[in-house]
Design a protein around this motif. Structure first.
Motif, short mmCIF file in Angstrom:
data_model
loop_
_atom_site.label_atom_id
_atom_site.label_comp_id
_atom_site.label_asym_id
_atom_site.label_seq_id
_atom_site.Cartn_x
_atom_site.Cartn_y
_atom_site.Cartn_z
N SER A 53 0.79 -1.23 -0.09
CA SER A 53 -0.09 -0.15 -0.10
C SER A 53 0.76 1.19 0.08
O SER A 53 2.11 1.19 0.01
CB SER A 53 -1.05 -0.11 1.00
OG SER A 53 -0.12 0.17 2.34
N TRP A 61 -3.87 3.63 0.62
CA TRP A 61 -4.41 3.00 -0.54
C TRP A 61 -3.86 1.64 -0.65
O TRP A 61 -2.68 1.55 -0.81
CB TRP A 61 -4.10 3.99 -1.56
CG TRP A 61 -4.80 5.16 -1.55
CD1 TRP A 61 -4.21 6.41 -1.36
CD2 TRP A 61 -6.37 5.31 -1.89
NE1 TRP A 61 -5.25 7.39 -1.16
CE2 TRP A 61 -6.47 6.72 -1.79
CE3 TRP A 61 -7.32 4.57 -2.16
CZ2 TRP A 61 -7.52 7.24 -1.97
CZ3 TRP A 61 -8.62 5.10 -2.52
CH2 TRP A 61 -8.69 6.65 -2.34
N TYR A 63 -2.95 -1.48 -2.98
CA TYR A 63 -3.07 -1.61 -4.38
C TYR A 63 -3.57 -2.98 -4.67
O TYR A 63 -3.44 -4.04 -3.77
CB TYR A 63 -1.44 -2.15 -4.81
CG TYR A 63 -0.74 -0.55 -4.73
CD1 TYR A 63 -1.00 0.62 -5.37
CD2 TYR A 63 0.40 -0.62 -4.02
CE1 TYR A 63 -0.25 1.70 -5.38
CE2 TYR A 63 1.31 0.49 -3.79
CZ TYR A 63 0.98 1.73 -4.56
OH TYR A 63 1.56 2.62 -4.44
N PHE A 74 2.11 -2.78 -13.28
CA PHE A 74 2.46 -2.09 -12.12
C PHE A 74 4.07 -2.34 -11.62
O PHE A 74 4.73 -1.39 -11.26
CB PHE A 74 1.79 -2.48 -10.98
CG PHE A 74 1.83 -2.07 -9.64
CD1 PHE A 74 1.65 -0.61 -9.51
CD2 PHE A 74 2.27 -2.68 -8.60
CE1 PHE A 74 2.00 0.01 -8.09
CE2 PHE A 74 2.75 -2.05 -7.38
CZ PHE A 74 2.51 -0.68 -7.21
N VAL A 113 -3.71 0.84 -10.89
CA VAL A 113 -3.01 2.09 -10.81
C VAL A 113 -2.06 2.26 -11.81
O VAL A 113 -1.84 3.34 -12.10
CB VAL A 113 -2.41 2.29 -9.36
CG1 VAL A 113 -3.43 2.43 -8.08
CG2 VAL A 113 -1.38 1.38 -9.04
N SER A 119 -7.71 2.68 -14.25
CA SER A 119 -7.39 2.60 -12.90
C SER A 119 -8.74 3.17 -12.23
O SER A 119 -9.64 3.92 -13.04
CB SER A 119 -6.40 3.46 -12.59
OG SER A 119 -6.50 4.86 -12.94
#
Length: 143
Positions: A53, A61, A63, A74, A113, A119
């Motif tokens: 995160s 947040w 992931y 990513f 993301v 995303s």
């Protein structure tokens, strides 16, 4: 519709937010595990540090990715495509209903993301996380 299609529909302006949250809750998401310190001899995993995160704007947040290809993008964006990435497969509902309450402070989920056009953030608000952990709990209520 699956989660990636719902995200696309929302981003195009034709989606239904309730349907998006429903697909998010039903989706099996891949959440990378934190890596151990270099040279520690430990393997990455929940016992070491937990779910990967980041904190941005006072919110943690987590992931999460809809598939291994999105996770690989990513890893590549982080310059770590050559490394093996361990991950936990978890339902979106379990992530927000069981993991978010374990965090000290507000937490949400950032899905795919590394995908500029695919995303989506699921913030710590009512309707996404349990009300007791939502930053907008009590907002607009009159005593």
């Amino acid at each position: 519709m699956e989660l990636t299609e719902e995200i696309a529909a929302i981003r195009e302006g034709s989606g239904d937010p309730a349907r998006l949250v429903g697909e998010f809750r039903r989706a099996a998401l891949l959440v990378p595990l934190t890596l151990p310190p270099h040279g520690s001899g430990e393997s990455g995993g929940i016992a070491h540090g937990g779910l990967m995160s980041a904190v941005q704007g006072g919110i943690r947040w987590f992931y999460a990715f809809t598939d291994e290809t999105a996770l690989a993008r990513f890893a590549q964006a982080r310059g770590a495509a050559h490394q093996e990435w361990e991950y936990l497969a978890i339902l979106g509902a379990r992530l927000v209903d069981a993991v978010v309450p374990m965090v000290d402070g507000p937490a949400g989920v950032a899905v795919n993301v590394a995908d500029e056009d695919g995303s989506m953030l699921f913030p710590p608000v009512k309707g996404i996380v349990p009300d007791a952990y939502a930053v907008d709990a009590g907002a607009g209520e009159v005593a």
